[in-house]
Design an enzyme around this catalytic site. Structure first.
Site, PDB file in Angstrom:
ATOM      1  N   GLY A  84       0.828  -1.206   0.000  1.00  0.00           N
ATOM      2  CA  GLY A  84       0.000   0.000   0.000  1.00  0.00           C
ATOM      3  C   GLY A  84       0.854   1.245   0.000  1.00  0.00           C
ATOM      4  O   GLY A  84       2.051   1.201  -0.303  1.00  0.00           O
ATOM      5  N   ASN A  85       0.245   2.376   0.333  1.00  0.00           N
ATOM      6  CA  ASN A  85       0.974   3.632   0.429  1.00  0.00           C
ATOM      7  C   ASN A  85       0.400   4.479   1.555  1.00  0.00           C
ATOM      8  O   ASN A  85      -0.515   4.046   2.255  1.00  0.00           O
ATOM      9  CB  ASN A  85       0.971   4.388  -0.910  1.00  0.00           C
ATOM     10  CG  ASN A  85      -0.435   4.671  -1.402  1.00  0.00           C
ATOM     11  OD1 ASN A  85      -1.226   5.342  -0.742  1.00  0.00           O
ATOM     12  ND2 ASN A  85      -0.776   4.140  -2.584  1.00  0.00           N
ATOM     13  N   PHE A  86       0.926   5.687   1.732  1.00  0.00           N
ATOM     14  CA  PHE A  86       0.605   6.500   2.904  1.00  0.00           C
ATOM     15  C   PHE A  86      -0.581   7.447   2.698  1.00  0.00           C
ATOM     16  O   PHE A  86      -0.838   8.302   3.539  1.00  0.00           O
ATOM     17  CB  PHE A  86       1.826   7.317   3.328  1.00  0.00           C
ATOM     18  CG  PHE A  86       3.006   6.484   3.727  1.00  0.00           C
ATOM     19  CD1 PHE A  86       2.962   5.705   4.864  1.00  0.00           C
ATOM     20  CD2 PHE A  86       4.163   6.471   2.956  1.00  0.00           C
ATOM     21  CE1 PHE A  86       4.043   4.931   5.237  1.00  0.00           C
ATOM     22  CE2 PHE A  86       5.254   5.699   3.314  1.00  0.00           C
ATOM     23  CZ  PHE A  86       5.200   4.919   4.465  1.00  0.00           C
ATOM     24  N   SER A  87      -1.301   7.327   1.612  1.00  0.00           N
ATOM     25  CA  SER A  87      -2.411   8.256   1.353  1.00  0.00           C
ATOM     26  C   SER A  87      -3.474   8.163   2.442  1.00  0.00           C
ATOM     27  O   SER A  87      -3.899   7.074   2.823  1.00  0.00           O
ATOM     28  CB  SER A  87      -3.042   7.958  -0.007  1.00  0.00           C
ATOM     29  OG  SER A  87      -4.188   8.765  -0.205  1.00  0.00           O
ATOM     30  N   ALA A 112      -4.418   7.524  -4.744  1.00  0.00           N
ATOM     31  CA  ALA A 112      -3.030   7.074  -4.912  1.00  0.00           C
ATOM     32  C   ALA A 112      -3.084   5.575  -5.199  1.00  0.00           C
ATOM     33  O   ALA A 112      -2.978   4.743  -4.295  1.00  0.00           O
ATOM     34  CB  ALA A 112      -2.220   7.366  -3.656  1.00  0.00           C
TER      35      ALA A 112
END
Length: 402
Positions: free
Chosen positions: A208-211, A276
């Site tokens: 995943g990512n930090f959005s 994102a």
């Protein structure tokens, strides 16, 4: 929309009273005339001098002025006001308003108000969740009051949860929307994507990512405020408030997000792709939890995810406006312009991780809008709701010039 409006700003005794100064300033900046009424305990958190300086009017805290005997008529104030805003509204004041306990100037004025009343609660999460608070807020709603829901985040107690007073910019937007006689996007259908996507490795792990979804949720709210019928397709996001006029579709993966977007794309006039989205997914996803092995590391094979914006851009009709987002770390304008062309976008919103106040998980952003004709519009750092308003104003201009 607030120019010339008479606004009573009620301030009660909570730590969020410091936000009332900014709220008063923004109301004045919007052209409103503001009369502040403070409860006695509010003076422990912010001084009447501060509020009087910002509004240009003496602050009212008591029924009469002790040294002159001047009477402050709650009836006259109730007639004068076009709207009454209580921000912050503590659990105590909410209870008094709900049950007509008129033991201070603020509640007495509330009971005399002819104008719409907007209540912005602020308290600790346990107080906010208590059945008595819920019941009192329900009573206030039943009386016709407008409740501006608090947000989630770190509270004065340092606990994390729902109870933070909504930001002043958003409160001003709520008031502006109420007084708005025209909705420039009324009748338009909008699609917004927000947040991250999660690509499962196994049932308990993911890529995943930090959005945080803050930007996309702000865009959805701003479009709804402008009258659009909004569908928000959101990855895994928590703690974000949505307008009741936004239809939320929750997804997890990039493919799920693409399918949800394709389902509504043919009916959409405006699409803002602010999510994102993960570029890759796990091709050899395990259906069971991968066990930790002493001497070996599992081999994770990646596959490309579909490009959602490019997929929509490939079938875009002339009446449809498609706007993408580009978060860059280097060669920002060049990379964003390349995406704009490659994905058949009408415009792209660029933000750079090298800009202070820009990026994931924070409350501000700094954007540059680049359109397909090469025009570049740069904006200063602003709160994400303000950035969303700038973007929606840009969208309104685009549609009016189509």
């Amino acid at each position: 929309m607030l120019k010339g409006k008479h606004i009573i700003l009620g301030v009660t005794g909570g730590i969020a009273a410091y936000k009332s100064a900014q709220l008063a300033r923004l109301l004045i900046k919007a052209g409103a005339e503001v009369q502040v009424i403070m409860t006695p305990s509010a003076r422990e958190f912010i001084t009447p001098l501060t509020m009087s300086t910002l509004t240009g009017k003496p602050v009212i805290t008591e029924f009469f002025t002790a040294n002159t005997g001047e009477w402050h008529s709650h009836v006259d104030l109730g007639i004068w006001a076009d709207a009454m805003v209580i921000a912050p509204a503590t659990a105590c004041t909410i209870g008094k308003m709900a049950h007509g306990v008129a033991d201070n100037m603020l509640v007495t004025t509330y009971l005399s108000a002819k104008a719409p009343v907007f209540v912005a609660p602020a308290m600790d999460l346990d107080m906010m969740a208590h059945p008595s608070t819920s019941a009192n807020l329900s009573l206030l709603r039943s009386y016709g009051n407008h409740i501006i829901e608090p947000t989630s985040g770190e509270l004065a107690s340092h606990l994390i949860g729902k109870g933070r007073m909504e930001e002043p910019e958003r409160i001003v937007q709520v008031l502006s929307d109420y007084f708005s006689e025209s909705k420039p996007l009324k009748g338009k259908r909008a699609l917004v994507t927000a947040g991250p996507t999660y690509e499962r490795i196994d049932p308990v792990r993911y890529i995943g990512n930090f959005s945080s979804g803050k930007m996309g949720y702000s865009v959805a709210n701003a479009l709804a405020s402008a009258g659009a019928d909004v569908t928000l397709v959101s990855g895994p996001v928590s703690g974000q408030n949505l307008s009741k006029n936004v239809c939320l579709i929750k997804v997890e993966s990039a493919i799920e997000m693409l399918n949800a977007c394709k389902d509504v794309w043919h009916d959409v006039d405006i699409a803002v792709m602010s999510a994102a989205v993960a570029d890759y997914r796990v091709a050899n996803q395990s259906q069971c939890k991968i066990k930790r092995e002493r001497d070996s590391v599992p081999n994770i094979v990646l596959a490309k995810n579909p490009d959602i914006a490019a997929t929509l851009g490939g079938t875009k009709k002339d009446h449809q406006l498609l706007i993408g987002f580009a978060l860059e770390t280097d060669n920002e304008v060049q990379n964003a312009t390349d995406k704009l062309s490659r994905k058949n976008l009408d415009a792209i919103v660029l933000n750079s991780l090298r800009d202070a106040g820009s990026g994931f998980g924070i409350d501000t952003n700094k954007i540059t809008i680049i359109d397909k004709t090469g025009n570049i519009i740069a904006y200063p750092v602003k709160s994400k709701p303000e950035v969303a308003t700038d973007l929606v104003n840009y969208i309104i201009d685009c549609i009016s010039n189509k």
